[in-house]
Scaffold this motif. Structure first.
Motif, PDB file in Angstrom:
ATOM      1  N   PRO A 214       1.067 -55.690  63.369  1.00  0.00           N
ATOM      2  CA  PRO A 214       1.812 -56.143  62.182  1.00  0.00           C
ATOM      3  C   PRO A 214       2.250 -54.997  61.268  1.00  0.00           C
ATOM      4  N   VAL A 215       1.595 -53.844  61.376  1.00  0.00           N
ATOM      5  CA  VAL A 215       1.844 -52.754  60.418  1.00  0.00           C
ATOM      6  C   VAL A 215       2.863 -51.773  61.010  1.00  0.00           C
ATOM      7  N   ALA A 240      -5.349 -60.109  62.653  1.00  0.00           N
ATOM      8  CA  ALA A 240      -4.744 -59.844  61.337  1.00  0.00           C
ATOM      9  C   ALA A 240      -5.559 -58.829  60.552  1.00  0.00           C
ATOM     10  N   SER A 241      -6.585 -58.285  61.173  1.00  0.00           N
ATOM     11  CA  SER A 241      -7.570 -57.464  60.460  1.00  0.00           C
ATOM     12  C   SER A 241      -6.956 -56.238  59.785  1.00  0.00           C
ATOM     13  N   LYS A 242      -6.116 -55.504  60.501  1.00  0.00           N
ATOM     14  CA  LYS A 242      -5.544 -54.282  59.899  1.00  0.00           C
ATOM     15  C   LYS A 242      -4.400 -54.636  58.958  1.00  0.00           C
ATOM     16  N   PHE A 287      -1.406 -64.698  59.167  1.00  0.00           N
ATOM     17  CA  PHE A 287      -0.262 -64.763  60.082  1.00  0.00           C
ATOM     18  C   PHE A 287       0.723 -65.856  59.673  1.00  0.00           C
ATOM     19  N   ARG A 288       0.215 -66.968  59.149  1.00  0.00           N
ATOM     20  CA  ARG A 288       1.091 -68.099  58.824  1.00  0.00           C
ATOM     21  C   ARG A 288       1.825 -67.894  57.496  1.00  0.00           C
ATOM     22  N   ASP A 289       1.100 -67.406  56.482  1.00  0.00           N
ATOM     23  CA  ASP A 289       1.667 -67.403  55.126  1.00  0.00           C
ATOM     24  C   ASP A 289       1.696 -66.010  54.480  1.00  0.00           C
ATOM     25  N   GLY A 290       1.315 -64.998  55.197  1.00  0.00           N
ATOM     26  CA  GLY A 290       1.183 -63.679  54.581  1.00  0.00           C
ATOM     27  C   GLY A 290       2.356 -62.743  54.807  1.00  0.00           C
ATOM     28  N   GLY A 291       3.503 -63.271  55.237  1.00  0.00           N
ATOM     29  CA  GLY A 291       4.648 -62.413  55.567  1.00  0.00           C
ATOM     30  C   GLY A 291       5.218 -61.653  54.380  1.00  0.00           C
TER      31      GLY A 291
END
Ligand SMILES: Cc1ncc(COP(=O)(O)O)c(C=O)c1O
Length: 392
Positions: A214-215, A240-242, A287-291
Protein backbone atom coordinates in the motif's frame (compact mmCIF):
# COMPACT_ATOMS: atom_id res chain seq x y z
CA UNK A 1 -12.70 6.03 -0.46
CA UNK A 2 -13.76 9.32 -1.99
CA UNK A 3 -10.18 10.59 -1.88
CA UNK A 4 -9.06 7.55 -3.82
CA UNK A 5 -11.69 7.93 -6.51
CA UNK A 6 -11.50 11.67 -7.01
CA UNK A 7 -7.77 11.99 -6.45
CA UNK A 8 -8.58 14.88 -4.11
CA UNK A 9 -6.54 15.16 -0.95
CA UNK A 10 -8.82 16.05 1.87
CA UNK A 11 -7.12 14.53 4.91
CA UNK A 12 -4.28 16.39 6.65
CA UNK A 13 -0.76 14.97 6.51
CA UNK A 14 -0.73 12.32 9.29
CA UNK A 15 3.00 12.86 9.76
CA UNK A 16 2.47 16.44 10.93
CA UNK A 17 -0.05 15.71 13.67
CA UNK A 18 2.01 14.72 16.71
CA UNK A 19 4.59 16.62 18.74
CA UNK A 20 7.75 15.00 19.94
CA UNK A 21 6.44 15.21 23.52
CA UNK A 22 3.38 13.24 22.49
CA UNK A 23 5.53 10.72 20.66
CA UNK A 24 7.81 10.24 23.66
CA UNK A 25 4.77 9.12 25.68
CA UNK A 26 4.36 6.13 23.38
CA UNK A 27 5.17 2.78 24.97
CA UNK A 28 6.02 0.98 21.72
CA UNK A 29 9.46 -0.17 20.60
CA UNK A 30 10.44 2.83 18.45
CA UNK A 31 10.13 5.29 21.31
CA UNK A 32 11.15 3.02 24.20
CA UNK A 33 14.39 1.46 23.08
CA UNK A 34 16.63 4.51 23.52
CA UNK A 35 17.00 7.22 26.19
CA UNK A 36 15.18 10.53 25.72
CA UNK A 37 18.19 12.38 24.32
CA UNK A 38 18.19 10.03 21.30
CA UNK A 39 16.02 10.80 18.27
CA UNK A 40 14.68 7.39 17.13
CA UNK A 41 14.29 6.97 13.36
CA UNK A 42 14.80 3.24 13.24
CA UNK A 43 12.21 0.42 13.50
CA UNK A 44 9.29 0.59 11.02
CA UNK A 45 6.65 2.30 13.13
CA UNK A 46 5.05 5.54 11.97
CA UNK A 47 4.87 8.76 13.95
CA UNK A 48 1.24 9.29 13.01
CA UNK A 49 -2.08 9.04 14.82
CA UNK A 50 -4.22 6.02 14.00
CA UNK A 51 -6.41 6.54 10.91
CA UNK A 52 -9.87 7.50 12.10
CA UNK A 53 -11.81 4.67 10.42
CA UNK A 54 -9.45 2.18 12.06
CA UNK A 55 -9.73 3.82 15.48
CA UNK A 56 -13.53 3.82 15.21
CA UNK A 57 -13.68 0.17 14.22
CA UNK A 58 -11.50 -0.83 17.16
CA UNK A 59 -13.29 1.28 19.74
CA UNK A 60 -16.67 0.00 18.50
CA UNK A 61 -15.44 -3.57 18.89
CA UNK A 62 -14.13 -2.85 22.37
CA UNK A 63 -17.44 -1.21 23.31
CA UNK A 64 -19.25 -4.39 22.18
CA UNK A 65 -16.81 -6.58 24.08
CA UNK A 66 -16.15 -8.14 20.67
CA UNK A 67 -12.74 -9.49 21.60
CA UNK A 68 -13.04 -13.18 20.75
CA UNK A 69 -11.58 -15.24 17.90
CA UNK A 70 -11.62 -13.99 14.31
CA UNK A 71 -14.29 -15.19 11.86
CA UNK A 72 -15.55 -14.52 8.36
CA UNK A 73 -14.09 -13.12 5.17
CA UNK A 74 -14.40 -9.35 5.66
CA UNK A 75 -10.59 -8.93 5.65
CA UNK A 76 -9.88 -10.66 2.32
CA UNK A 77 -12.95 -9.02 0.80
CA UNK A 78 -11.69 -5.57 1.78
CA UNK A 79 -8.22 -6.38 0.45
CA UNK A 80 -9.63 -7.76 -2.83
CA UNK A 81 -11.56 -4.51 -3.37
CA UNK A 82 -8.48 -2.42 -2.47
CA UNK A 83 -6.40 -4.48 -4.93
CA UNK A 84 -8.98 -3.89 -7.65
CA UNK A 85 -9.11 -0.14 -7.08
CA UNK A 86 -5.46 0.61 -6.35
CA UNK A 87 -3.61 -1.94 -8.43
CA UNK A 88 -6.20 -2.77 -11.10
CA UNK A 89 -5.94 -6.42 -10.07
CA UNK A 90 -9.06 -8.55 -9.75
CA UNK A 91 -7.28 -11.86 -9.26
CA UNK A 92 -7.38 -11.94 -5.47
CA UNK A 93 -9.84 -14.76 -4.78
CA UNK A 94 -11.25 -14.66 -1.24
CA UNK A 95 -11.43 -18.48 -1.17
CA UNK A 96 -7.70 -18.67 -1.82
CA UNK A 97 -6.74 -16.70 1.29
CA UNK A 98 -5.99 -17.69 4.87
CA UNK A 99 -5.71 -15.46 7.91
CA UNK A 100 -2.24 -15.54 9.48
CA UNK A 101 -1.24 -14.05 12.84
CA UNK A 102 1.13 -11.58 11.14
CA UNK A 103 3.27 -11.39 8.04
CA UNK A 104 6.44 -13.00 9.34
CA UNK A 105 4.56 -15.94 10.86
CA UNK A 106 2.68 -16.14 7.58
CA UNK A 107 6.01 -16.28 5.74
CA UNK A 108 7.08 -19.19 7.92
CA UNK A 109 3.77 -20.99 7.33
CA UNK A 110 4.16 -20.47 3.57
CA UNK A 111 7.74 -21.77 3.64
CA UNK A 112 6.52 -24.81 5.57
CA UNK A 113 3.97 -25.50 2.82
CA UNK A 114 6.55 -25.60 0.04
CA UNK A 115 9.84 -26.71 1.65
CA UNK A 116 11.13 -29.15 4.26
CA UNK A 117 13.65 -28.63 7.05
CA UNK A 118 17.14 -28.07 5.64
CA UNK A 119 15.88 -26.79 2.28
CA UNK A 120 17.10 -23.51 0.79
CA UNK A 121 15.34 -20.16 0.81
CA UNK A 122 16.68 -17.52 -1.58
CA UNK A 123 16.63 -13.85 -0.55
CA UNK A 124 17.76 -10.63 -2.27
CA UNK A 125 20.25 -9.08 0.09
CA UNK A 126 20.45 -6.52 1.57
CA UNK A 127 17.00 -7.30 2.94
CA UNK A 128 14.74 -6.96 6.00
CA UNK A 129 16.79 -8.67 8.78
CA UNK A 130 14.00 -10.92 10.17
CA UNK A 131 14.07 -12.81 6.85
CA UNK A 132 17.36 -14.32 8.05
CA UNK A 133 16.16 -14.87 11.60
CA UNK A 134 12.79 -16.48 10.81
CA UNK A 135 14.15 -18.66 7.99
CA UNK A 136 16.91 -19.99 10.27
CA UNK A 137 14.47 -20.51 13.13
CA UNK A 138 12.24 -22.49 10.76
CA UNK A 139 15.20 -24.79 10.05
CA UNK A 140 15.68 -23.66 6.45
CA UNK A 141 18.94 -22.30 5.06
CA UNK A 142 19.45 -18.92 3.38
CA UNK A 143 20.95 -18.62 -0.10
CA UNK A 144 21.74 -14.99 -0.94
CA UNK A 145 21.10 -13.41 -4.35
CA UNK A 146 22.54 -9.89 -3.97
CA UNK A 147 20.73 -6.95 -5.54
CA UNK A 148 22.47 -5.20 -8.42
CA UNK A 149 24.39 -1.92 -8.03
CA UNK A 150 21.17 -0.16 -9.13
CA UNK A 151 19.49 -1.78 -6.11
CA UNK A 152 17.17 -3.77 -8.38
CA UNK A 153 16.85 -7.56 -8.61
CA UNK A 154 19.89 -8.92 -10.46
CA UNK A 155 18.33 -11.69 -12.56
CA UNK A 156 21.73 -13.29 -13.22
CA UNK A 157 22.47 -13.47 -9.50
CA UNK A 158 18.97 -14.79 -8.90
CA UNK A 159 19.36 -17.54 -11.48
CA UNK A 160 22.68 -18.51 -9.96
CA UNK A 161 21.08 -18.62 -6.50
CA UNK A 162 18.18 -20.74 -7.82
CA UNK A 163 20.68 -23.15 -9.33
CA UNK A 164 22.58 -23.43 -6.03
CA UNK A 165 19.35 -23.70 -4.03
CA UNK A 166 18.12 -26.59 -6.17
CA UNK A 167 21.44 -28.45 -6.36
CA UNK A 168 20.77 -31.94 -5.06
CA UNK A 169 17.17 -31.81 -6.22
CA UNK A 170 15.70 -30.64 -2.91
CA UNK A 171 12.69 -28.26 -2.90
CA UNK A 172 13.57 -24.58 -2.61
CA UNK A 173 11.73 -21.30 -2.12
CA UNK A 174 12.41 -17.68 -3.01
CA UNK A 175 11.34 -15.15 -0.39
CA UNK A 176 10.72 -12.09 -2.52
CA UNK A 177 10.37 -8.71 -0.79
CA UNK A 178 8.00 -6.61 -2.89
CA UNK A 179 8.30 -3.65 -2.65
CA UNK A 180 11.80 -4.11 -1.32
CA UNK A 181 12.80 -3.26 2.25
CA UNK A 182 15.22 -1.45 2.75
CA UNK A 183 15.66 0.13 -0.72
CA UNK A 184 12.02 1.06 -1.41
CA UNK A 185 12.31 -0.32 -4.94
CA UNK A 186 9.03 -1.22 -6.67
CA UNK A 187 9.57 -4.24 -8.92
CA UNK A 188 8.22 -3.86 -12.45
CA UNK A 189 5.92 -6.22 -14.34
CA UNK A 190 8.85 -7.17 -16.56
CA UNK A 191 11.08 -7.99 -13.58
CA UNK A 192 8.40 -10.02 -11.81
CA UNK A 193 7.54 -11.87 -15.01
CA UNK A 194 11.22 -12.75 -15.42
CA UNK A 195 11.31 -13.90 -11.78
CA UNK A 196 8.28 -16.13 -12.36
CA UNK A 197 9.93 -17.57 -15.48
CA UNK A 198 13.12 -18.41 -13.61
CA UNK A 199 11.15 -19.88 -10.72
CA UNK A 200 9.30 -22.15 -13.15
CA UNK A 201 12.49 -23.10 -14.95
CA UNK A 202 14.29 -24.11 -11.76
CA UNK A 203 11.27 -25.42 -9.86
CA UNK A 204 11.59 -22.83 -7.08
CA UNK A 205 8.42 -21.82 -5.20
CA UNK A 206 7.95 -18.07 -4.75
CA UNK A 207 6.72 -16.61 -1.47
CA UNK A 208 6.21 -12.85 -1.91
CA UNK A 209 6.19 -10.62 1.16
CA UNK A 210 4.04 -7.72 -0.08
CA UNK A 211 3.48 -5.98 3.26
CA UNK A 212 4.68 -2.62 1.89
CA UNK A 213 2.39 -2.74 -1.17
CA UNK A 214 0.00 0.00 0.00
CA UNK A 215 2.92 2.39 0.61
CA UNK A 216 3.77 3.14 -3.03
CA UNK A 217 4.12 6.73 -4.26
CA UNK A 218 1.48 8.12 -6.59
CA UNK A 219 3.72 8.10 -9.65
CA UNK A 220 4.56 4.40 -9.33
CA UNK A 221 2.44 1.28 -9.63
CA UNK A 222 2.66 -1.72 -7.37
CA UNK A 223 2.46 -4.99 -9.31
CA UNK A 224 1.13 -7.92 -7.24
CA UNK A 225 3.38 -10.92 -7.81
CA UNK A 226 0.39 -13.20 -8.31
CA UNK A 227 -0.84 -10.98 -11.16
CA UNK A 228 2.08 -11.71 -13.50
CA UNK A 229 2.09 -14.58 -16.01
CA UNK A 230 3.81 -17.70 -14.69
CA UNK A 231 3.16 -16.87 -11.02
CA UNK A 232 0.17 -19.21 -10.67
CA UNK A 233 1.80 -21.40 -8.02
CA UNK A 234 3.07 -18.43 -5.99
CA UNK A 235 2.09 -17.44 -2.48
CA UNK A 236 1.84 -13.89 -1.18
CA UNK A 237 1.65 -12.28 2.23
CA UNK A 238 -0.35 -9.09 2.47
CA UNK A 239 -1.31 -6.87 5.36
CA UNK A 240 -2.41 -3.37 6.34
CA UNK A 241 0.28 -3.35 9.02
CA UNK A 242 2.82 -1.08 7.33
CA UNK A 243 0.39 1.14 5.43
CA UNK A 244 -1.58 2.11 8.50
CA UNK A 245 0.90 1.47 11.36
CA UNK A 246 -0.89 -1.56 12.82
CA UNK A 247 2.01 -3.59 14.18
CA UNK A 248 0.29 -3.50 17.57
CA UNK A 249 -2.93 -4.82 15.99
CA UNK A 250 -1.50 -7.88 14.37
CA UNK A 251 -2.82 -9.64 11.31
CA UNK A 252 -2.02 -10.72 7.80
CA UNK A 253 -3.35 -12.70 4.87
CA UNK A 254 -1.70 -15.56 3.06
CA UNK A 255 -2.88 -15.40 -0.54
CA UNK A 256 -2.43 -18.30 -2.96
CA UNK A 257 -2.28 -18.28 -6.73
CA UNK A 258 -4.65 -20.72 -8.48
CA UNK A 259 -2.02 -23.48 -8.67
CA UNK A 260 -1.14 -23.10 -4.97
CA UNK A 261 -4.71 -23.54 -3.68
CA UNK A 262 -3.91 -27.15 -2.75
CA UNK A 263 -1.02 -25.97 -0.59
CA UNK A 264 -3.07 -23.33 1.16
CA UNK A 265 -5.60 -25.83 2.50
CA UNK A 266 -2.79 -27.37 4.55
CA UNK A 267 -2.52 -24.22 6.73
CA UNK A 268 -3.89 -25.47 10.07
CA UNK A 269 -7.13 -23.89 11.26
CA UNK A 270 -5.36 -23.23 14.57
CA UNK A 271 -2.87 -20.96 12.82
CA UNK A 272 -5.56 -18.82 11.19
CA UNK A 273 -7.62 -18.62 14.34
CA UNK A 274 -4.53 -17.40 16.25
CA UNK A 275 -4.83 -14.12 14.35
CA UNK A 276 -5.97 -11.25 16.57
CA UNK A 277 -9.67 -10.57 16.06
CA UNK A 278 -9.08 -6.89 16.87
CA UNK A 279 -6.23 -6.95 14.36
CA UNK A 280 -8.52 -8.35 11.67
CA UNK A 281 -11.10 -5.66 12.44
CA UNK A 282 -8.41 -2.96 12.21
CA UNK A 283 -6.88 -4.27 8.97
CA UNK A 284 -10.32 -4.65 7.38
CA UNK A 285 -11.25 -1.05 8.24
CA UNK A 286 -7.90 0.18 6.90
CA UNK A 287 -8.27 -1.49 3.52
CA UNK A 288 -11.99 -0.67 3.26
CA UNK A 289 -12.13 2.89 4.59
CA UNK A 290 -8.56 4.10 4.99
CA UNK A 291 -7.85 5.25 1.42
CA UNK A 292 -8.07 8.95 2.11
CA UNK A 293 -5.75 8.72 5.10
CA UNK A 294 -3.31 6.63 3.05
CA UNK A 295 -3.28 9.18 0.23
CA UNK A 296 -2.42 11.93 2.71
CA UNK A 297 0.35 9.75 4.13
CA UNK A 298 1.79 9.07 0.67
CA UNK A 299 1.88 12.79 -0.07
CA UNK A 300 3.65 13.40 3.25
CA UNK A 301 6.18 10.67 2.49
CA UNK A 302 6.92 12.18 -0.92
CA UNK A 303 7.66 15.48 0.81
CA UNK A 304 9.91 13.72 3.29
CA UNK A 305 11.84 11.90 0.57
CA UNK A 306 12.48 15.19 -1.20
CA UNK A 307 13.43 16.88 2.07
CA UNK A 308 15.91 14.15 2.98
CA UNK A 309 17.45 14.27 -0.51
CA UNK A 310 17.94 18.05 -0.23
CA UNK A 311 19.29 17.92 3.32
CA UNK A 312 21.81 15.19 2.51
CA UNK A 313 22.98 17.03 -0.61
CA UNK A 314 23.56 20.14 1.48
CA UNK A 315 25.01 18.73 4.70
CA UNK A 316 26.23 15.19 4.02
CA UNK A 317 26.97 14.98 0.29
CA UNK A 318 29.20 11.93 0.83
CA UNK A 319 26.10 9.84 1.61
CA UNK A 320 24.56 8.17 -1.43
CA UNK A 321 20.77 7.98 -1.39
CA UNK A 322 18.64 6.69 -4.25
CA UNK A 323 15.08 7.42 -3.08
CA UNK A 324 12.78 4.47 -3.72
CA UNK A 325 9.14 4.85 -4.72
CA UNK A 326 7.80 2.66 -1.95
CA UNK A 327 8.01 2.05 1.79
CA UNK A 328 8.82 4.77 4.28
CA UNK A 329 12.43 3.68 4.61
CA UNK A 330 15.56 5.32 3.24
CA UNK A 331 18.64 3.20 2.57
CA UNK A 332 21.74 5.33 2.95
CA UNK A 333 25.14 4.34 1.61
CA UNK A 334 27.58 5.92 4.07
CA UNK A 335 30.73 4.13 2.92
CA UNK A 336 32.38 7.37 1.78
CA UNK A 337 31.72 9.04 5.12
CA UNK A 338 34.61 7.57 7.07
CA UNK A 339 32.46 6.11 9.85
CA UNK A 340 33.56 2.53 9.21
CA UNK A 341 31.52 -0.61 8.62
CA UNK A 342 28.75 0.32 11.04
CA UNK A 343 27.98 4.04 10.73
CA UNK A 344 24.79 3.61 12.82
CA UNK A 345 27.05 3.26 15.87
CA UNK A 346 28.76 6.60 15.23
CA UNK A 347 25.45 8.32 14.50
CA UNK A 348 24.04 6.99 17.76
CA UNK A 349 27.06 7.53 20.00
CA UNK A 350 28.06 10.98 18.76
CA UNK A 351 24.90 12.31 17.07
CA UNK A 352 22.27 10.78 19.38
CA UNK A 353 20.15 9.65 16.46
CA UNK A 354 19.07 5.99 16.19
CA UNK A 355 19.04 4.45 12.70
CA UNK A 356 19.09 0.77 11.75
CA UNK A 357 22.54 -0.67 11.20
CA UNK A 358 22.99 -1.98 7.67
CA UNK A 359 24.98 -4.94 8.95
CA UNK A 360 21.84 -6.87 9.93
CA UNK A 361 20.54 -6.69 6.33
CA UNK A 362 23.00 -9.29 5.05
CA UNK A 363 25.59 -9.02 2.31
CA UNK A 364 25.63 -5.47 0.95
CA UNK A 365 24.69 -3.89 4.27
CA UNK A 366 28.21 -2.90 5.33
CA UNK A 367 28.62 0.87 5.64
CA UNK A 368 24.87 1.46 5.26
CA UNK A 369 22.09 2.64 7.55
CA UNK A 370 18.30 2.60 7.22
CA UNK A 371 16.39 5.73 8.19
CA UNK A 372 12.64 5.75 8.91
CA UNK A 373 10.96 8.59 6.97
CA UNK A 374 7.53 8.20 8.58
CA UNK A 375 7.92 11.14 10.88
CA UNK A 376 7.49 14.92 10.94
CA UNK A 377 9.66 16.89 8.48
CA UNK A 378 11.14 18.81 11.45
CA UNK A 379 12.40 15.55 12.91
CA UNK A 380 14.02 14.58 9.62
CA UNK A 381 15.78 17.93 9.59
CA UNK A 382 16.85 17.36 13.18
CA UNK A 383 18.06 13.83 12.36
CA UNK A 384 20.30 15.10 9.56
CA UNK A 385 21.63 17.83 11.87
CA UNK A 386 22.54 15.16 14.40
CA UNK A 387 24.05 12.88 11.75
CA UNK A 388 26.14 15.81 10.51
CA UNK A 389 27.38 16.52 14.04
CA UNK A 390 28.48 12.87 14.35
CA UNK A 391 30.68 13.24 11.29
CA UNK A 392 32.15 16.67 11.94
C1 LIG B 1 9.27 -6.71 4.55
C2 LIG B 1 8.60 -6.86 5.89
N1 LIG B 1 7.98 -8.00 6.21
C3 LIG B 1 7.37 -8.17 7.39
C4 LIG B 1 7.39 -7.16 8.35
C5 LIG B 1 6.76 -7.40 9.68
O1 LIG B 1 5.43 -7.77 9.54
P1 LIG B 1 4.64 -8.38 10.76
O2 LIG B 1 4.83 -7.44 11.92
O3 LIG B 1 3.21 -8.44 10.28
O4 LIG B 1 5.21 -9.73 11.01
C6 LIG B 1 8.01 -5.95 8.06
C7 LIG B 1 8.04 -4.88 9.06
O5 LIG B 1 8.63 -3.85 8.91
C8 LIG B 1 8.64 -5.79 6.80
O6 LIG B 1 9.27 -4.66 6.48
Amino acid sequence: MSGLLSGARTAPNPLRQLTIDQLRQRTSLKWQEYPDDVLPLWVAEMDAPLAEPVALAITDAVARGDTGYPAGTAYPQALAEFARQRWGWDGLAVERTALVPDVMHGVVEALRLVTEAGDAVVVNCPVYPPFYEFVAHAGRRIVEAPLGADLRIDLGALEDAFRRARAGGRPAAYLLCSPHNPTGVVHSTAELTAVAGLAQQYGVRVVADEIHAPVVAGGARFVPYLSVPGAENGLSLMSASKGWNLAGLRGGLLVAGPAAAGDLVRVPFGVSVSTSHLGVIAHTAAFRDGGEWLDALLTGLDENRRLLTALLAEHLPAIRYQPGQATYLAWLDCRALGLGDDPATGFLDRGRVALNSGLAFGTGGVGHVRLNLATAPELITEAVRRMTSAVG
